[in-house]
Design a protein around this motif. Sequence first.
Motif, PDB file in Angstrom:
ATOM      1  N   ARG A  28      35.388 -94.730 106.177  1.00  0.00           N
ATOM      2  CA  ARG A  28      35.059 -94.263 107.567  1.00  0.00           C
ATOM      3  C   ARG A  28      33.805 -95.307 107.643  1.00  0.00           C
ATOM      4  NH1 ARG A  28      35.973 -89.036 105.994  1.00  0.00           N
ATOM      5  NH2 ARG A  28      33.922 -88.513 104.983  1.00  0.00           N
ATOM      6  N   THR A  50      43.079 -90.163 106.070  1.00  0.00           N
ATOM      7  CA  THR A  50      42.437 -91.100 106.164  1.00  0.00           C
ATOM      8  C   THR A  50      42.922 -92.249 106.782  1.00  0.00           C
ATOM      9  OG1 THR A  50      41.402 -90.401 104.079  1.00  0.00           O
ATOM     10  CG2 THR A  50      40.983 -92.526 104.968  1.00  0.00           C
ATOM     11  N   ILE A  54      40.692 -93.656 110.299  1.00  0.00           N
ATOM     12  CA  ILE A  54      39.423 -94.836 110.553  1.00  0.00           C
ATOM     13  C   ILE A  54      40.808 -95.920 111.472  1.00  0.00           C
ATOM     14  CG2 ILE A  54      38.814 -93.784 108.744  1.00  0.00           C
ATOM     15  CD1 ILE A  54      40.078 -95.718 107.462  1.00  0.00           C
ATOM     16  N   GLU A 213      28.873 -90.212 102.670  1.00  0.00           N
ATOM     17  CA  GLU A 213      28.802 -91.873 103.507  1.00  0.00           C
ATOM     18  C   GLU A 213      27.724 -92.756 102.555  1.00  0.00           C
ATOM     19  OE1 GLU A 213      31.478 -90.074 105.693  1.00  0.00           O
ATOM     20  OE2 GLU A 213      29.508 -88.728 104.989  1.00  0.00           O
TER      21      GLU A 213
END
Length: 265
Positions: A28, A50, A54, A213
Amino acid sequence: MSSKGTGGAENVVLVTGGGAGIGAGICRVLAGRGVHVAVNDLDADAAERTAEEIGGTAVPGDVVTDGEAILAGTLAIAGRLDGLVNNAGVIRRAPLSDLPDRDPTLDVNLRAVAGLSARCLRSLSESNGAIVNIASMAADVPQLGGGLYAASKAGLVAYTRQAAVEWGPLGVRVNAIGPGMIRTAMAEAVYADPVLHEKRRTLVPVGRIGRPEDIGTVVAFLLSTDAAYVSGQHLLVDGGLTQTLMAHFPQPSDAAPSPPASADA
């Protein structure tokens, strides 16, 4: 990292184990910075989810056995590879005395990293790319009951340092990240318990549990030209947790200082 390669094409980064957890967080962050991410995962559906989220490309496969196919699928995106993030990993919890003769932990956490990195080397050298290996604070602090996990991550750090020395002249930098306590779906059973969550949180000097993140932003830095002179490092991203060992040692009470020594002593 820049979103464009030296030839003007979009940068492509392969992230293994990108279907969930820390890997998905890395994907991400990179995608948010304009990178086209090749999302690898053993779980093809997770890789697809995923990638769809993205705007990347799913490249499913087993890092132990499918390295050639994973690289080929990545190169099919834009004919280039600018970064490799070796994130896929496993842990088999057992006392060392109970380990089987052949444990998959070393295969996934170390041998597969070495194999895929070597396969990607030519493409990475052509783009002056970089490799980031996801190790663990367990590389420095034994994880009791974790089988060969700590040993595999310590080996990964040693491999990172050697690869940095051997491949630096080819234009390829190699670094590792050691995540601390990170809240992922796999660990949610622990962090969903408010008592356990608070006990863990208070151990971390910065006062919170990490997010996937948090690892992704450091990966992005190490892949970027901002880190052009950084190679062979194992960077702990743990909120300072591993530096707290001395804080757990029993100390004399400040409220009851020792009496001064007698002049006759």
